[in-house]
Motif scaffolding. Structure first.
Motif, PDB file in Angstrom:
ATOM      1  N   LEU A 167      42.360  -4.702 -27.852  1.00  0.00           N
ATOM      2  CA  LEU A 167      43.665  -5.284 -28.326  1.00  0.00           C
ATOM      3  C   LEU A 167      44.454  -5.809 -27.259  1.00  0.00           C
ATOM      4  O   LEU A 167      44.780  -5.486 -26.317  1.00  0.00           O
ATOM      5  CB  LEU A 167      44.287  -4.009 -29.058  1.00  0.00           C
ATOM      6  N   SER A 168      45.049  -7.248 -27.627  1.00  0.00           N
ATOM      7  CA  SER A 168      45.880  -8.091 -27.007  1.00  0.00           C
ATOM      8  C   SER A 168      46.546  -9.026 -27.925  1.00  0.00           C
ATOM      9  O   SER A 168      45.925  -9.238 -29.113  1.00  0.00           O
ATOM     10  CB  SER A 168      44.946  -8.838 -25.875  1.00  0.00           C
ATOM     11  N   PRO A 169      47.370  -9.733 -27.597  1.00  0.00           N
ATOM     12  CA  PRO A 169      47.901 -10.651 -28.405  1.00  0.00           C
ATOM     13  C   PRO A 169      46.901 -11.603 -28.900  1.00  0.00           C
ATOM     14  O   PRO A 169      47.231 -12.468 -29.951  1.00  0.00           O
ATOM     15  CB  PRO A 169      49.097 -11.246 -27.674  1.00  0.00           C
ATOM     16  N   GLN A 170      45.889 -11.996 -27.842  1.00  0.00           N
ATOM     17  CA  GLN A 170      44.689 -13.042 -28.321  1.00  0.00           C
ATOM     18  C   GLN A 170      43.989 -12.316 -29.184  1.00  0.00           C
ATOM     19  O   GLN A 170      43.367 -13.194 -29.938  1.00  0.00           O
ATOM     20  CB  GLN A 170      44.088 -13.517 -27.210  1.00  0.00           C
ATOM     21  N   HIS A 171      43.719 -11.146 -29.021  1.00  0.00           N
ATOM     22  CA  HIS A 171      42.444 -10.393 -29.691  1.00  0.00           C
ATOM     23  C   HIS A 171      42.973  -9.359 -30.261  1.00  0.00           C
ATOM     24  O   HIS A 171      43.043  -8.264 -29.846  1.00  0.00           O
ATOM     25  CB  HIS A 171      41.470 -10.047 -28.559  1.00  0.00           C
ATOM     26  N   LYS A 183      37.361 -12.447 -16.542  1.00  0.00           N
ATOM     27  CA  LYS A 183      38.306 -13.681 -16.726  1.00  0.00           C
ATOM     28  C   LYS A 183      39.852 -13.079 -17.027  1.00  0.00           C
ATOM     29  O   LYS A 183      39.988 -12.146 -17.918  1.00  0.00           O
ATOM     30  CB  LYS A 183      37.761 -14.590 -17.918  1.00  0.00           C
ATOM     31  N   PRO A 184      40.958 -13.967 -16.839  1.00  0.00           N
ATOM     32  CA  PRO A 184      42.134 -13.471 -17.427  1.00  0.00           C
ATOM     33  C   PRO A 184      42.202 -13.231 -18.774  1.00  0.00           C
ATOM     34  O   PRO A 184      42.907 -12.290 -19.425  1.00  0.00           O
ATOM     35  CB  PRO A 184      42.901 -14.479 -17.042  1.00  0.00           C
ATOM     36  N   ASP A 185      41.353 -13.903 -19.779  1.00  0.00           N
ATOM     37  CA  ASP A 185      41.535 -13.854 -21.215  1.00  0.00           C
ATOM     38  C   ASP A 185      40.840 -12.229 -21.574  1.00  0.00           C
ATOM     39  O   ASP A 185      41.154 -11.983 -22.532  1.00  0.00           O
ATOM     40  CB  ASP A 185      40.490 -14.679 -21.667  1.00  0.00           C
ATOM     41  N   ASP A 186      40.090 -11.650 -20.664  1.00  0.00           N
ATOM     42  CA  ASP A 186      39.689 -10.375 -20.953  1.00  0.00           C
ATOM     43  C   ASP A 186      40.753  -9.365 -20.772  1.00  0.00           C
ATOM     44  O   ASP A 186      40.508  -8.154 -21.348  1.00  0.00           O
ATOM     45  CB  ASP A 186      38.551  -9.967 -19.975  1.00  0.00           C
TER      46      ASP A 186
END
Length: 115
Positions: free
Chosen positions: A39-43, A86-89
């Motif tokens: 869970l994140s703002p992107q995912h 990666k930062p996106d993780d």
């Protein structure tokens, strides 16, 4: 009833690795599939990986080739080895377990990938 508790999250630099663990307790005999979401703002609680009791694994496109899900069927402990992070993780990672008519979630463990 099944209780799930995740551990192993933390802060890691880009390119680094982390190994998440999901410990299950309670009525674990009926569990078929276990897995991970994040869970994140992107995912928005996006699927990451799952594994069945016979060892069949599935991965999201972003996890494939970098993450490895495994499971100790004796106690249904589930692992997520994450490499080349990666930062996106960066996200709150939840494990889940599926039993007949039920789906259980752990409280999550935070993973932050940053230099």
């Amino acid at each position: 009833q099944v209780r799930l508790v995740e551990s192993g999250g933390g802060l890691v630099q880009p390119g680094g690795s982390l190994r998440l663990t999901c410990a299950a307790s309670g009525d674990i005999l009926g569990i078929s599939v276990t897995g991970w979401r994040r869970l994140s703002p992107q995912h928005q609680r996006a699927f990451v990986a799952s594994i069945s009791s016979d060892g069949a694994a599935n991965y999201s496109s972003s996890a494939k080739g970098r993450f490895t899900v495994s499971r100790d069927n004796a106690n249904v402990t589930t692992f997520l080895q994450m490499d080349s992070l990666k930062p996106d993780d960066s996200a709150l990672y939840f494990c889940y377990a599926i039993a007949p008519g039920q789906m259980y979630w752990g409280p999550g463990t935070q993973v932050t990938v940053s230099s």
